[in-house]
Design a protein around this motif. Sequence first.
Motif, PDB file in Angstrom:
ATOM      1  N   PHE A 178       5.126   8.602   7.566  1.00  0.00           N
ATOM      2  CA  PHE A 178       4.308   8.171   6.430  1.00  0.00           C
ATOM      3  C   PHE A 178       5.187   7.739   5.269  1.00  0.00           C
ATOM      4  CE2 PHE A 178       2.082  11.194   9.022  1.00  0.00           C
ATOM      5  CZ  PHE A 178       0.863  10.592   9.219  1.00  0.00           C
ATOM      6  N   THR A 203       7.251   4.983   3.683  1.00  0.00           N
ATOM      7  CA  THR A 203       7.560   3.564   3.709  1.00  0.00           C
ATOM      8  C   THR A 203       9.040   3.375   3.394  1.00  0.00           C
ATOM      9  OG1 THR A 203       5.358   3.332   2.806  1.00  0.00           O
ATOM     10  CG2 THR A 203       6.668   1.341   2.960  1.00  0.00           C
ATOM     11  N   ILE A 249       3.148   4.384   8.909  1.00  0.00           N
ATOM     12  CA  ILE A 249       1.876   4.181   8.212  1.00  0.00           C
ATOM     13  C   ILE A 249       2.151   3.762   6.774  1.00  0.00           C
ATOM     14  CG2 ILE A 249      -0.278   5.261   7.460  1.00  0.00           C
ATOM     15  CD1 ILE A 249      -0.055   5.087  10.504  1.00  0.00           C
ATOM     16  N   PRO A 250       1.711   2.580   6.378  1.00  0.00           N
ATOM     17  CA  PRO A 250       1.945   2.124   5.005  1.00  0.00           C
ATOM     18  C   PRO A 250       0.899   2.701   4.042  1.00  0.00           C
ATOM     19  CG  PRO A 250       0.908   0.373   6.278  1.00  0.00           C
ATOM     20  CD  PRO A 250       0.999   1.577   7.189  1.00  0.00           C
ATOM     21  N   LEU A 251       1.022   4.013   3.754  1.00  0.00           N
ATOM     22  CA  LEU A 251       0.059   4.687   2.878  1.00  0.00           C
ATOM     23  C   LEU A 251      -0.038   3.980   1.527  1.00  0.00           C
ATOM     24  CD1 LEU A 251       0.851   8.508   3.132  1.00  0.00           C
ATOM     25  CD2 LEU A 251      -1.093   7.279   4.109  1.00  0.00           C
ATOM     26  N   SER A 252      -1.220   4.078   0.933  1.00  0.00           N
ATOM     27  CA  SER A 252      -1.384   3.486  -0.401  1.00  0.00           C
ATOM     28  C   SER A 252      -0.669   4.313  -1.461  1.00  0.00           C
ATOM     29  CB  SER A 252      -2.869   3.367  -0.741  1.00  0.00           C
ATOM     30  OG  SER A 252      -3.479   4.636  -0.696  1.00  0.00           O
ATOM     31  N   GLY A 283       4.497   8.932   0.437  1.00  0.00           N
ATOM     32  CA  GLY A 283       4.543   9.579   1.742  1.00  0.00           C
ATOM     33  C   GLY A 283       5.296  10.894   1.699  1.00  0.00           C
ATOM     34  N   PHE A 338      -6.416   3.856   8.908  1.00  0.00           N
ATOM     35  CA  PHE A 338      -5.782   3.504   7.638  1.00  0.00           C
ATOM     36  C   PHE A 338      -6.227   2.108   7.251  1.00  0.00           C
ATOM     37  CE2 PHE A 338      -3.472   6.911   9.492  1.00  0.00           C
ATOM     38  CZ  PHE A 338      -3.268   7.764   8.412  1.00  0.00           C
ATOM     39  N   PRO A 347      -6.637  -0.999   4.748  1.00  0.00           N
ATOM     40  CA  PRO A 347      -5.949  -1.594   3.604  1.00  0.00           C
ATOM     41  C   PRO A 347      -6.866  -1.671   2.381  1.00  0.00           C
ATOM     42  CG  PRO A 347      -6.314  -3.209   5.372  1.00  0.00           C
ATOM     43  CD  PRO A 347      -6.665  -1.859   5.927  1.00  0.00           C
ATOM     44  N   SER A 382      -4.542   2.406   2.904  1.00  0.00           N
ATOM     45  CA  SER A 382      -3.163   1.942   3.064  1.00  0.00           C
ATOM     46  C   SER A 382      -2.966   0.764   2.119  1.00  0.00           C
ATOM     47  CB  SER A 382      -2.885   1.536   4.515  1.00  0.00           C
ATOM     48  OG  SER A 382      -3.803   0.558   4.937  1.00  0.00           O
ATOM     49  N   TYR A 399      -4.695  14.913   2.038  1.00  0.00           N
ATOM     50  CA  TYR A 399      -4.514  13.597   1.430  1.00  0.00           C
ATOM     51  C   TYR A 399      -5.028  13.678  -0.003  1.00  0.00           C
ATOM     52  CZ  TYR A 399      -4.377  12.316   6.398  1.00  0.00           C
ATOM     53  OH  TYR A 399      -4.096  12.243   7.741  1.00  0.00           O
ATOM     54  N   ALA A 428      -2.796   9.315  -0.783  1.00  0.00           N
ATOM     55  CA  ALA A 428      -3.487   8.121  -0.290  1.00  0.00           C
ATOM     56  C   ALA A 428      -4.849   8.013  -0.961  1.00  0.00           C
ATOM     57  CB  ALA A 428      -3.667   8.195   1.229  1.00  0.00           C
TER      58      ALA A 428
END
Length: 350
Positions: A42, A44, A61-64, A67, A149, A151, A194, A305, A334
Amino acid sequence: MTPRANALLTDAGELFFSYARPADDALSSLSRQEGLLGIITFQTGFFGEGDGAKPEGILQIPLSGRGDDRCEIWKTTQPVHAGTFGDITYRCSRDFLFGSIALAVADLPAGNHGLIHLPLQNAAELAYQQIFSLLDRHGYPGLLRIWNFVPDINGVSHGLEHYRQFNIGRQDAFLAHSRLPSRQNIPAASALGSVDGPLVVYFLAARRNSVAVENPRQISAYHYPQEYGPSSPTFSRAGWVDLGQQKILFISGTASIIGHQTRHEGDVAAQTRESMANIAAVVAETNRVAAGPPYDLNDLSYKVYLRRFTDLPIIRAELDRLVTPKAPVFYLQADICRADLLVEIEATAG
Ligand code: 3EB
Protein backbone atom coordinates in the motif's frame (compact mmCIF):
# COMPACT_ATOMS: atom_id res chain seq x y z
CA MET A 1 3.41 -22.28 8.35
CA THR A 2 4.46 -25.87 7.54
CA PRO A 3 1.87 -28.27 6.19
CA ARG A 4 0.64 -30.68 8.80
CA ALA A 5 2.34 -34.03 8.24
CA ASN A 6 -0.78 -35.88 9.29
CA ALA A 7 -3.21 -33.88 7.16
CA LEU A 8 -5.52 -36.18 5.25
CA LEU A 9 -5.21 -36.02 1.48
CA THR A 10 -8.89 -35.21 1.27
CA ASP A 11 -8.45 -32.12 3.44
CA ALA A 12 -8.50 -28.74 1.83
CA GLY A 13 -5.25 -26.85 2.03
CA GLU A 14 -4.84 -24.08 4.53
CA LEU A 15 -4.64 -20.34 4.02
CA PHE A 16 -2.34 -17.97 5.88
CA PHE A 17 -2.07 -14.22 5.87
CA SER A 18 0.27 -11.79 7.53
CA TYR A 19 1.03 -8.09 7.58
CA ALA A 20 4.80 -7.98 7.30
CA ARG A 21 7.58 -5.57 6.53
CA PRO A 22 9.96 -7.55 4.35
CA ALA A 23 13.30 -5.98 3.59
CA ASP A 24 13.40 -4.46 0.12
CA ASP A 25 15.79 -7.08 -1.24
CA ALA A 26 13.81 -9.94 0.32
CA LEU A 27 10.69 -9.12 -1.69
CA SER A 28 11.79 -10.58 -4.97
CA SER A 29 12.65 -13.89 -3.33
CA LEU A 30 9.39 -13.78 -1.37
CA SER A 31 7.47 -13.52 -4.62
CA ARG A 32 9.10 -16.78 -5.76
CA GLN A 33 8.32 -18.63 -2.53
CA GLU A 34 6.43 -21.88 -2.70
CA GLY A 35 2.82 -21.55 -1.62
CA LEU A 36 2.71 -17.81 -2.19
CA LEU A 37 -0.69 -16.62 -3.41
CA GLY A 38 -0.36 -12.87 -3.24
CA ILE A 39 1.57 -9.89 -1.91
CA ILE A 40 -0.05 -6.49 -1.68
CA THR A 41 1.72 -3.25 -0.86
CA PHE A 42 0.00 0.00 0.00
CA GLN A 43 3.03 2.20 -0.20
CA THR A 44 3.18 4.21 -3.37
CA GLY A 45 6.70 4.53 -4.66
CA PHE A 46 7.97 1.81 -2.29
CA PHE A 47 9.96 0.15 -5.01
CA GLY A 48 11.58 3.27 -6.32
CA GLU A 49 9.47 5.75 -8.22
CA GLY A 50 9.38 4.96 -11.90
CA ASP A 51 12.62 2.97 -12.03
CA GLY A 52 10.87 -0.29 -12.86
CA ALA A 53 12.27 -1.92 -9.70
CA LYS A 54 8.91 -3.29 -8.64
CA PRO A 55 9.38 -7.02 -8.10
CA GLU A 56 7.10 -9.17 -10.18
CA GLY A 57 3.94 -10.52 -8.61
CA ILE A 58 3.51 -7.72 -6.09
CA LEU A 59 0.30 -5.76 -6.29
CA GLN A 60 0.71 -2.08 -5.54
CA ILE A 61 -2.45 -0.29 -4.35
CA PRO A 62 -2.43 3.43 -5.15
CA LEU A 63 -4.31 4.50 -1.99
CA SER A 64 -5.80 7.97 -1.95
CA GLY A 65 -3.98 8.55 1.36
CA ARG A 66 -0.80 7.54 3.15
CA GLY A 67 0.20 3.90 2.97
CA ASP A 68 2.26 1.75 5.28
CA ASP A 69 5.50 0.00 4.50
CA ARG A 70 4.06 -3.36 5.53
CA CYS A 71 2.74 -5.77 2.93
CA GLU A 72 -0.30 -7.99 3.13
CA ILE A 73 0.81 -11.55 2.28
CA TRP A 74 -1.42 -14.53 1.43
CA LYS A 75 0.00 -18.07 1.34
CA THR A 76 -1.23 -21.63 1.22
CA THR A 77 0.17 -25.02 2.12
CA GLN A 78 -0.32 -26.23 -1.45
CA PRO A 79 1.88 -25.82 -4.54
CA VAL A 80 0.94 -22.71 -6.51
CA HIS A 81 1.16 -21.77 -10.15
CA ALA A 82 0.66 -18.42 -11.83
CA GLY A 83 -1.54 -17.44 -14.75
CA THR A 84 -3.39 -14.65 -16.49
CA PHE A 85 -6.96 -14.44 -17.75
CA GLY A 86 -8.00 -11.35 -19.67
CA ASP A 87 -6.82 -8.46 -17.50
CA ILE A 88 -6.55 -10.64 -14.38
CA THR A 89 -3.25 -11.84 -12.94
CA TYR A 90 -3.66 -14.79 -10.63
CA ARG A 91 -1.88 -17.46 -8.60
CA CYS A 92 -3.71 -20.62 -7.71
CA SER A 93 -3.34 -23.92 -5.89
CA ARG A 94 -5.61 -26.96 -5.91
CA ASP A 95 -8.06 -25.25 -3.54
CA PHE A 96 -7.40 -21.50 -3.70
CA LEU A 97 -7.05 -18.72 -6.21
CA PHE A 98 -5.76 -15.22 -5.50
CA GLY A 99 -6.24 -12.69 -8.29
CA SER A 100 -6.08 -9.02 -9.06
CA ILE A 101 -7.20 -6.76 -11.86
CA ALA A 102 -6.44 -3.14 -12.66
CA LEU A 103 -8.72 -1.63 -15.29
CA ALA A 104 -8.33 1.80 -16.81
CA VAL A 105 -11.40 3.96 -16.39
CA ALA A 106 -12.40 5.44 -19.70
CA ASP A 107 -14.48 8.59 -19.78
CA LEU A 108 -17.62 8.63 -21.85
CA PRO A 109 -17.45 10.10 -25.32
CA ALA A 110 -18.85 13.64 -25.39
CA GLY A 111 -22.58 13.78 -26.00
CA ASN A 112 -23.11 10.36 -24.50
CA HIS A 113 -23.77 11.61 -20.96
CA GLY A 114 -26.10 9.46 -18.93
CA LEU A 115 -27.06 7.36 -21.92
CA ILE A 116 -25.43 4.02 -21.42
CA HIS A 117 -22.57 3.23 -19.09
CA LEU A 118 -20.92 5.65 -16.67
CA PRO A 119 -17.11 5.35 -16.43
CA LEU A 120 -16.88 3.58 -13.05
CA GLN A 121 -19.99 1.53 -13.77
CA ASN A 122 -18.34 0.27 -16.94
CA ALA A 123 -15.02 -0.54 -15.25
CA ALA A 124 -16.72 -2.33 -12.34
CA GLU A 125 -18.92 -4.40 -14.63
CA LEU A 126 -15.96 -5.41 -16.81
CA ALA A 127 -13.78 -6.26 -13.81
CA TYR A 128 -16.41 -8.38 -12.07
CA GLN A 129 -17.45 -10.08 -15.34
CA GLN A 130 -13.84 -11.14 -15.87
CA ILE A 131 -13.50 -12.34 -12.28
CA PHE A 132 -16.67 -14.45 -12.48
CA SER A 133 -15.66 -15.86 -15.87
CA LEU A 134 -12.28 -16.89 -14.47
CA LEU A 135 -13.84 -18.50 -11.39
CA ASP A 136 -16.42 -20.32 -13.52
CA ARG A 137 -13.81 -21.47 -16.03
CA HIS A 138 -11.38 -22.85 -13.45
CA GLY A 139 -13.91 -24.10 -10.92
CA TYR A 140 -13.38 -21.86 -7.90
CA PRO A 141 -17.02 -20.87 -7.26
CA GLY A 142 -16.42 -19.62 -3.73
CA LEU A 143 -15.50 -15.94 -3.90
CA LEU A 144 -14.39 -15.67 -0.27
CA ARG A 145 -13.21 -12.08 -0.06
CA ILE A 146 -12.81 -9.10 -2.36
CA TRP A 147 -11.15 -5.69 -1.92
CA ASN A 148 -12.18 -2.78 -4.16
CA PHE A 149 -10.12 0.39 -4.74
CA VAL A 150 -12.18 2.94 -6.59
CA PRO A 151 -10.37 5.95 -8.09
CA ASP A 152 -11.52 9.24 -6.52
CA ILE A 153 -14.30 7.26 -4.80
CA ASN A 154 -16.24 10.29 -3.55
CA GLY A 155 -15.72 12.29 -6.73
CA VAL A 156 -18.66 12.93 -9.02
CA SER A 157 -18.78 12.60 -12.79
CA HIS A 158 -21.81 12.74 -15.06
CA GLY A 159 -23.89 13.66 -12.00
CA LEU A 160 -23.19 10.49 -9.99
CA GLU A 161 -20.59 9.73 -7.30
CA HIS A 162 -17.94 7.27 -8.46
CA TYR A 163 -18.80 4.77 -5.69
CA ARG A 164 -22.45 4.83 -6.80
CA GLN A 165 -21.44 4.30 -10.42
CA PHE A 166 -19.27 1.39 -9.27
CA ASN A 167 -22.24 -0.19 -7.45
CA ILE A 168 -24.33 -0.26 -10.63
CA GLY A 169 -21.70 -2.13 -12.64
CA ARG A 170 -20.85 -4.50 -9.78
CA GLN A 171 -24.48 -5.51 -9.22
CA ASP A 172 -25.07 -5.99 -12.95
CA ALA A 173 -22.13 -8.39 -13.17
CA PHE A 174 -23.46 -10.43 -10.23
CA LEU A 175 -26.85 -10.60 -12.00
CA ALA A 176 -25.30 -11.53 -15.34
CA HIS A 177 -23.48 -14.45 -13.70
CA SER A 178 -26.57 -15.65 -11.80
CA ARG A 179 -24.94 -14.83 -8.48
CA LEU A 180 -27.93 -12.78 -7.35
CA PRO A 181 -30.34 -12.84 -5.59
CA SER A 182 -28.81 -15.82 -3.72
CA ARG A 183 -27.15 -14.46 -0.58
CA GLN A 184 -24.70 -17.36 -0.53
CA ASN A 185 -22.93 -15.98 -3.58
CA ILE A 186 -22.28 -12.56 -2.09
CA PRO A 187 -18.72 -12.11 -0.80
CA ALA A 188 -17.28 -10.21 2.11
CA ALA A 189 -15.72 -7.00 0.78
CA SER A 190 -14.08 -3.66 1.41
CA ALA A 191 -14.37 -0.55 -0.75
CA LEU A 192 -11.89 2.31 -0.46
CA GLY A 193 -10.65 5.26 -2.44
CA SER A 194 -7.56 5.25 -4.61
CA VAL A 195 -5.90 8.04 -6.53
CA ASP A 196 -7.32 8.99 -9.88
CA GLY A 197 -6.21 6.09 -12.08
CA PRO A 198 -7.36 2.53 -12.71
CA LEU A 199 -10.00 0.64 -10.76
CA VAL A 200 -8.03 -1.97 -8.77
CA VAL A 201 -9.66 -5.08 -7.32
CA TYR A 202 -8.06 -8.07 -5.62
CA PHE A 203 -9.74 -11.22 -4.36
CA LEU A 204 -9.47 -14.68 -2.84
CA ALA A 205 -11.52 -17.56 -4.17
CA ALA A 206 -11.80 -21.24 -3.26
CA ARG A 207 -13.26 -24.52 -4.44
CA ARG A 208 -15.81 -24.30 -1.68
CA ASN A 209 -18.19 -21.53 -0.78
CA SER A 210 -18.22 -19.53 2.40
CA VAL A 211 -21.29 -19.02 4.57
CA ALA A 212 -22.45 -15.41 4.32
CA VAL A 213 -23.09 -13.70 7.65
CA GLU A 214 -25.16 -10.53 8.10
CA ASN A 215 -25.34 -8.02 10.96
CA PRO A 216 -28.62 -7.76 12.91
CA ARG A 217 -27.80 -4.09 13.69
CA GLN A 218 -27.60 -3.22 9.99
CA ILE A 219 -29.77 -3.65 6.93
CA SER A 220 -27.96 -5.94 4.49
CA ALA A 221 -25.99 -3.70 2.13
CA TYR A 222 -27.68 -5.36 -0.87
CA HIS A 223 -30.99 -4.05 0.56
CA TYR A 224 -29.90 -0.44 1.08
CA PRO A 225 -32.59 1.98 -0.17
CA GLN A 226 -32.08 4.08 -3.31
CA GLU A 227 -31.02 7.19 -1.38
CA TYR A 228 -27.48 5.69 -1.45
CA GLY A 229 -27.51 5.24 -5.21
CA PRO A 230 -29.44 3.59 -8.05
CA SER A 231 -28.07 0.08 -7.26
CA SER A 232 -27.25 -1.19 -3.80
CA PRO A 233 -23.73 -2.41 -2.92
CA THR A 234 -23.22 -6.15 -3.45
CA PHE A 235 -21.39 -7.55 -0.43
CA SER A 236 -22.13 -9.51 2.75
CA ARG A 237 -21.13 -8.34 6.22
CA ALA A 238 -18.88 -11.39 6.64
CA GLY A 239 -18.03 -14.78 5.20
CA TRP A 240 -17.09 -17.87 7.17
CA VAL A 241 -15.46 -20.83 5.46
CA ASP A 242 -14.82 -24.32 6.77
CA LEU A 243 -11.65 -25.70 5.17
CA GLY A 244 -11.60 -28.89 7.22
CA GLN A 245 -9.02 -28.43 9.94
CA GLN A 246 -8.99 -24.68 9.43
CA LYS A 247 -11.92 -22.23 9.58
CA ILE A 248 -11.56 -18.67 8.37
CA LEU A 249 -13.69 -15.64 9.14
CA PHE A 250 -13.56 -12.66 6.79
CA ILE A 251 -15.33 -9.59 8.19
CA SER A 252 -16.08 -6.94 5.58
CA GLY A 253 -15.12 -3.31 5.87
CA THR A 254 -17.35 -2.13 8.71
CA ALA A 255 -18.37 1.42 9.45
CA SER A 256 -20.50 3.57 11.73
CA ILE A 257 -23.80 2.58 10.15
CA ILE A 258 -26.95 1.51 12.00
CA GLY A 259 -29.82 0.24 9.87
CA HIS A 260 -28.72 1.98 6.68
CA GLN A 261 -27.83 5.38 8.20
CA THR A 262 -24.45 6.86 9.04
CA ARG A 263 -24.11 7.63 12.75
CA HIS A 264 -21.86 10.13 14.56
CA GLU A 265 -21.13 12.38 11.62
CA GLY A 266 -17.91 14.33 12.28
CA ASP A 267 -17.05 12.37 15.47
CA VAL A 268 -14.27 9.93 14.63
CA ALA A 269 -14.01 8.44 18.15
CA ALA A 270 -17.72 7.62 18.22
CA GLN A 271 -17.55 6.28 14.64
CA THR A 272 -14.71 3.98 15.69
CA ARG A 273 -16.69 2.67 18.70
CA GLU A 274 -19.79 2.13 16.55
CA SER A 275 -17.75 0.30 13.88
CA MET A 276 -16.31 -1.97 16.57
CA ALA A 277 -19.80 -2.55 18.02
CA ASN A 278 -20.83 -3.62 14.52
CA ILE A 279 -17.86 -5.98 14.26
CA ALA A 280 -18.77 -7.42 17.68
CA ALA A 281 -22.32 -7.98 16.39
CA VAL A 282 -21.02 -9.75 13.27
CA VAL A 283 -18.78 -11.92 15.47
CA ALA A 284 -21.77 -12.82 17.68
CA GLU A 285 -23.85 -13.62 14.59
CA THR A 286 -21.02 -15.80 13.22
CA ASN A 287 -20.86 -17.68 16.50
CA ARG A 288 -24.61 -18.29 16.20
CA VAL A 289 -24.64 -19.56 12.59
CA ALA A 290 -21.20 -21.11 12.03
CA ALA A 291 -20.34 -24.60 13.22
CA GLY A 292 -16.98 -23.94 14.80
CA PRO A 293 -15.31 -22.69 17.95
CA PRO A 294 -16.58 -19.23 18.93
CA TYR A 295 -14.62 -16.09 18.03
CA ASP A 296 -14.06 -12.96 20.04
CA LEU A 297 -12.63 -9.56 19.16
CA ASN A 298 -9.18 -10.57 20.42
CA ASP A 299 -8.94 -13.41 17.86
CA LEU A 300 -9.04 -11.05 14.90
CA SER A 301 -6.46 -9.22 12.80
CA TYR A 302 -7.59 -5.75 11.77
CA LYS A 303 -7.11 -3.37 8.89
CA VAL A 304 -8.26 0.15 9.68
CA TYR A 305 -8.82 2.66 6.88
CA LEU A 306 -8.92 6.26 8.09
CA ARG A 307 -9.95 9.21 5.98
CA ARG A 308 -7.82 11.79 7.83
CA PHE A 309 -4.31 10.85 8.86
CA THR A 310 -4.53 13.20 11.87
CA ASP A 311 -7.28 10.98 13.36
CA LEU A 312 -4.83 8.10 13.83
CA PRO A 313 -4.15 8.66 17.58
CA ILE A 314 -7.90 8.94 18.35
CA ILE A 315 -8.77 5.76 16.46
CA ARG A 316 -5.81 3.89 17.93
CA ALA A 317 -6.82 4.89 21.47
CA GLU A 318 -10.36 3.54 20.92
CA LEU A 319 -9.07 0.26 19.50
CA ASP A 320 -6.56 -0.15 22.32
CA ARG A 321 -9.45 -0.02 24.78
CA LEU A 322 -11.40 -2.74 22.97
CA VAL A 323 -8.82 -5.18 21.63
CA THR A 324 -5.73 -6.87 23.09
CA PRO A 325 -2.43 -5.23 22.10
CA LYS A 326 -1.48 -8.65 20.70
CA ALA A 327 -4.01 -8.34 17.87
CA PRO A 328 -2.35 -7.18 14.61
CA VAL A 329 -3.73 -3.83 13.47
CA PHE A 330 -2.78 -2.34 10.12
CA TYR A 331 -3.63 1.36 9.61
CA LEU A 332 -4.05 2.80 6.12
CA GLN A 333 -5.22 6.24 5.07
CA ALA A 334 -7.86 6.21 2.36
CA ASP A 335 -11.15 7.77 1.40
CA ILE A 336 -14.21 5.78 2.49
CA CYS A 337 -17.17 5.01 0.22
CA ARG A 338 -19.62 7.36 1.97
CA ALA A 339 -18.43 10.94 2.21
CA ASP A 340 -19.62 11.20 5.85
CA LEU A 341 -17.65 8.15 7.04
CA LEU A 342 -14.27 8.81 8.67
CA VAL A 343 -13.25 5.22 9.35
CA GLU A 344 -13.81 1.70 8.01
CA ILE A 345 -12.47 -1.40 9.79
CA GLU A 346 -12.12 -4.91 8.34
CA ALA A 347 -11.08 -7.99 10.25
CA THR A 348 -9.94 -11.54 9.54
CA ALA A 349 -9.44 -14.60 11.70
CA GLY A 350 -7.66 -17.64 10.36
C1 3EB B 1 -21.13 0.08 4.48
O1 3EB B 1 -21.34 -0.71 5.37
C2 3EB B 1 -19.80 0.77 4.53
O2 3EB B 1 -19.19 -1.52 -1.27
O3 3EB B 1 -17.93 -3.28 -1.11
C3 3EB B 1 -17.98 -1.47 3.53
C4 3EB B 1 -17.50 -2.67 2.96
C5 3EB B 1 -18.59 -0.55 2.72
C6 3EB B 1 -17.65 -2.93 1.60
C7 3EB B 1 -18.48 -2.28 -0.61
C8 3EB B 1 -18.75 -0.81 1.37
C9 3EB B 1 -18.29 -2.00 0.81
O4 3EB B 1 -21.96 0.36 3.61
C10 3EB B 1 -19.06 0.75 3.26
